[in-house]
Design a protein around this motif. Structure first.
Motif, PDB file in Angstrom:
ATOM      1  N   PHE A 171       6.675  14.555 -11.658  1.00  0.00           N
ATOM      2  CA  PHE A 171       5.836  14.054 -12.753  1.00  0.00           C
ATOM      3  C   PHE A 171       5.120  15.223 -13.411  1.00  0.00           C
ATOM      4  N   THR A 172       5.040  15.171 -14.736  1.00  0.00           N
ATOM      5  CA  THR A 172       4.366  16.263 -15.459  1.00  0.00           C
ATOM      6  C   THR A 172       2.883  16.278 -15.152  1.00  0.00           C
ATOM      7  N   ASP A 173       2.314  15.070 -15.007  1.00  0.00           N
ATOM      8  CA  ASP A 173       0.884  14.968 -14.731  1.00  0.00           C
ATOM      9  C   ASP A 173       0.576  13.561 -14.231  1.00  0.00           C
ATOM     10  N   GLU A 174      -0.611  13.421 -13.689  1.00  0.00           N
ATOM     11  CA  GLU A 174      -1.015  12.117 -13.146  1.00  0.00           C
ATOM     12  C   GLU A 174      -2.519  11.978 -13.273  1.00  0.00           C
TER      13      GLU A 174
ATOM     14  N   THR B  96      -1.369   2.041  -7.778  1.00  0.00           N
ATOM     15  CA  THR B  96      -1.278   0.671  -8.271  1.00  0.00           C
ATOM     16  C   THR B  96      -2.037   0.465  -9.588  1.00  0.00           C
ATOM     17  N   SER B  97      -2.767   1.496 -10.016  1.00  0.00           N
ATOM     18  CA  SER B  97      -3.617   1.342 -11.206  1.00  0.00           C
ATOM     19  C   SER B  97      -2.783   1.193 -12.473  1.00  0.00           C
ATOM     20  N   GLU B  98      -3.345   0.470 -13.427  1.00  0.00           N
ATOM     21  CA  GLU B  98      -2.748   0.352 -14.773  1.00  0.00           C
ATOM     22  C   GLU B  98      -2.566   1.734 -15.406  1.00  0.00           C
ATOM     23  N   LEU B  99      -3.400   2.683 -14.993  1.00  0.00           N
ATOM     24  CA  LEU B  99      -3.392   4.009 -15.618  1.00  0.00           C
ATOM     25  C   LEU B  99      -2.401   4.972 -14.962  1.00  0.00           C
ATOM     26  N   SER B 100      -1.782   4.552 -13.871  1.00  0.00           N
ATOM     27  CA  SER B 100      -0.928   5.471 -13.112  1.00  0.00           C
ATOM     28  C   SER B 100       0.407   5.716 -13.825  1.00  0.00           C
ATOM     29  N   ASN B 101       0.713   6.992 -14.090  1.00  0.00           N
ATOM     30  CA  ASN B 101       2.015   7.331 -14.692  1.00  0.00           C
ATOM     31  C   ASN B 101       3.149   6.991 -13.728  1.00  0.00           C
ATOM     32  N   TYR B 102       2.918   7.214 -12.449  1.00  0.00           N
ATOM     33  CA  TYR B 102       3.927   6.882 -11.434  1.00  0.00           C
ATOM     34  C   TYR B 102       4.234   5.387 -11.445  1.00  0.00           C
ATOM     35  N   ARG B 103       3.194   4.553 -11.554  1.00  0.00           N
ATOM     36  CA  ARG B 103       3.413   3.097 -11.508  1.00  0.00           C
ATOM     37  C   ARG B 103       4.360   2.652 -12.621  1.00  0.00           C
ATOM     38  N   ILE B 104       4.162   3.196 -13.816  1.00  0.00           N
ATOM     39  CA  ILE B 104       5.013   2.803 -14.952  1.00  0.00           C
ATOM     40  C   ILE B 104       6.472   3.181 -14.665  1.00  0.00           C
TER      41      ILE B 104
ATOM     42  N   ARG C 284       7.818   3.744 -11.659  1.00  0.00           N
ATOM     43  CA  ARG C 284       8.323   3.009 -10.496  1.00  0.00           C
ATOM     44  C   ARG C 284       8.775   1.605 -10.904  1.00  0.00           C
ATOM     45  N   GLU C 285       7.936   0.946 -11.678  1.00  0.00           N
ATOM     46  CA  GLU C 285       8.266  -0.434 -12.063  1.00  0.00           C
ATOM     47  C   GLU C 285       9.478  -0.469 -12.977  1.00  0.00           C
ATOM     48  N   ALA C 286       9.675   0.597 -13.774  1.00  0.00           N
ATOM     49  CA  ALA C 286      10.781   0.577 -14.734  1.00  0.00           C
ATOM     50  C   ALA C 286      12.093   1.023 -14.105  1.00  0.00           C
ATOM     51  N   LEU C 287      12.087   2.156 -13.402  1.00  0.00           N
ATOM     52  CA  LEU C 287      13.400   2.686 -13.012  1.00  0.00           C
ATOM     53  C   LEU C 287      13.503   3.394 -11.676  1.00  0.00           C
ATOM     54  N   LEU C 288      12.415   3.575 -10.964  1.00  0.00           N
ATOM     55  CA  LEU C 288      12.542   4.415  -9.770  1.00  0.00           C
ATOM     56  C   LEU C 288      13.283   3.742  -8.618  1.00  0.00           C
ATOM     57  N   GLU C 289      13.534   2.442  -8.717  1.00  0.00           N
ATOM     58  CA  GLU C 289      14.341   1.831  -7.643  1.00  0.00           C
ATOM     59  C   GLU C 289      15.770   2.358  -7.686  1.00  0.00           C
ATOM     60  N   LYS C 290      16.137   3.010  -8.782  1.00  0.00           N
ATOM     61  CA  LYS C 290      17.479   3.577  -8.895  1.00  0.00           C
ATOM     62  C   LYS C 290      17.590   4.940  -8.210  1.00  0.00           C
ATOM     63  N   VAL C 291      16.446   5.511  -7.857  1.00  0.00           N
ATOM     64  CA  VAL C 291      16.424   6.866  -7.303  1.00  0.00           C
ATOM     65  C   VAL C 291      16.135   6.775  -5.804  1.00  0.00           C
ATOM     66  N   LYS C 292      16.769   7.659  -5.030  1.00  0.00           N
ATOM     67  CA  LYS C 292      16.505   7.667  -3.582  1.00  0.00           C
ATOM     68  C   LYS C 292      14.999   7.888  -3.357  1.00  0.00           C
ATOM     69  N   PRO C 293      14.367   7.106  -2.485  1.00  0.00           N
ATOM     70  CA  PRO C 293      12.912   7.264  -2.285  1.00  0.00           C
ATOM     71  C   PRO C 293      12.508   8.699  -1.942  1.00  0.00           C
ATOM     72  N   ALA C 294      13.327   9.375  -1.147  1.00  0.00           N
ATOM     73  CA  ALA C 294      12.953  10.743  -0.760  1.00  0.00           C
ATOM     74  C   ALA C 294      13.037  11.717  -1.924  1.00  0.00           C
ATOM     75  N   ALA C 295      13.654  11.291  -3.013  1.00  0.00           N
ATOM     76  CA  ALA C 295      13.804  12.172  -4.175  1.00  0.00           C
ATOM     77  C   ALA C 295      12.738  11.916  -5.238  1.00  0.00           C
ATOM     78  N   VAL C 296      11.778  11.055  -4.907  1.00  0.00           N
ATOM     79  CA  VAL C 296      10.678  10.782  -5.849  1.00  0.00           C
ATOM     80  C   VAL C 296       9.443  11.522  -5.357  1.00  0.00           C
ATOM     81  N   HIS C 297       8.993  12.472  -6.158  1.00  0.00           N
ATOM     82  CA  HIS C 297       7.893  13.364  -5.757  1.00  0.00           C
ATOM     83  C   HIS C 297       6.688  13.056  -6.632  1.00  0.00           C
ATOM     84  N   ARG C 298       5.909  12.057  -6.231  1.00  0.00           N
ATOM     85  CA  ARG C 298       4.784  11.698  -7.090  1.00  0.00           C
ATOM     86  C   ARG C 298       3.588  12.602  -6.828  1.00  0.00           C
ATOM     87  N   LEU C 299       2.721  12.698  -7.812  1.00  0.00           N
ATOM     88  CA  LEU C 299       1.435  13.370  -7.634  1.00  0.00           C
ATOM     89  C   LEU C 299       0.458  12.301  -7.174  1.00  0.00           C
ATOM     90  N   ARG C 300      -0.226  12.549  -6.075  1.00  0.00           N
ATOM     91  CA  ARG C 300      -1.075  11.512  -5.473  1.00  0.00           C
ATOM     92  C   ARG C 300      -2.453  11.499  -6.135  1.00  0.00           C
TER      93      ARG C 300
END
Ligand code: 6PG
Length: 237
Positions: free
Chosen positions: A64-67, A73-81, A83-99
């Motif tokens: 992610f460029t930024d977070e 779970t927040s409405e403001l989370s870039n990761y949430r948007i 994840r809900e749209a397309l990250l189920e297509k990516v291997k979980p270990a290949a998703v590197h979110r900023l916490r």
């Protein structure tokens, strides 16, 4: 080298670049490292990518460029948007979110920087960085006019930034640094609407000041930079 593509459908043009860039990276190196952005251009691109494009989902490493400093779970989370749209297509270990929920954002920035190095090598190089352009001339969460947006010149990869005063939402962030813009193989900046026309002109043609207008880091990029704009956003060029 920067190109400006003025197109009727910005998300569609960005999706085409996404497919080209990731396919090229997979052909060359077997994997493609992509940094997803937040802001208004993220969701339309995700929706477009779910249409009939051939995306090598199982070969992607997603960053992610930024977070924003909020829970995932927040409405403001870039990761949430994403994840809900397309990250189920990516291997979980290949998703590197900023916490964004981390209590110590510097510690989280250091962890994320180590993750980038461990995954992509040192120094890490992204295959594709997606960006939006803020009204103040920011990219990533490098806001205009604040000294903390300057490059430290030490190869720093991820940093915390204070809540912006001019830009919504006014929450602290974690952001990738100019180093990763300058070294990315491809950077795609999506810009929509007449409200971005003056700032886009400043990014491309204004006097250089990387703190007053951090998006001018695109001028320093060593890879391919494509600015995908609609005609309203490009009207000042
Ligand atoms: C974020 C971003 C940020 C965004 C710009 C443009 O989390 O807000 O990643 O850099 O891309 O602020 O946002 P808009 O497209 O909403 O103007």
């Amino acid at each position: 080298m920067s190109e400006v593509a003025v197109v009727p459908d910005v998300a569609r043009a960005a999706a085409e670049l996404f497919v080209e860039s990731t396919a090229g990276a997979v052909a060359a190196r077997g994997t493609a490292a992509v940094a997803l952005t937040g802001g208004s251009t993220a969701a339309p691109l995700y929706a477009e990518l779910l249409k009939s494009w051939t995306v090598p989902w199982e070969k992607l490493q997603i960053f992610f460029t930024d977070e924003r400093a909020v829970p995932e779970t927040s409405e403001l989370s870039n990761y949430r948007i994403a994840r809900e749209a397309l990250l189920e297509k990516v291997k979980p270990a290949a998703v590197h979110r900023l916490r964004g929920e981390a209590s110590d954002l510097q510690q989280e920035a250091d962890r994320a920087a180590a993750d980038l190095r461990n995954t992509l090598g040192s120094p890490p190089r992204l295959d594709l960085m997606l960006l939006g352009l803020g009204p103040d001339g920011h990219i990533l969460s490098l806001f205009a006019g604040v000294p903390e947006s300057a490059d430290r010149g030490d190869g720093e990869l991820v940093r915390p930034t204070a809540a912006p005063t001019q830009v919504e939402p006014k929450v602290a962030r974690l952001t990738l640094t100019p180093f990763l813009v300058v070294t990315a193989r491809t950077v795609v900046l999506q810009v929509c609407g007449a409200k971005k026309a003056a700032v886009l002109a400043r990014v491309l043609k204004g006097p250089e000041d990387l703190v007053a207008c951090p998006a001018q880091w695109l001028r320093k990029a060593s890879g391919r930079v494509v600015i995908v704009a609609d005609s309203a956003a490009a009207s000042g060029l």
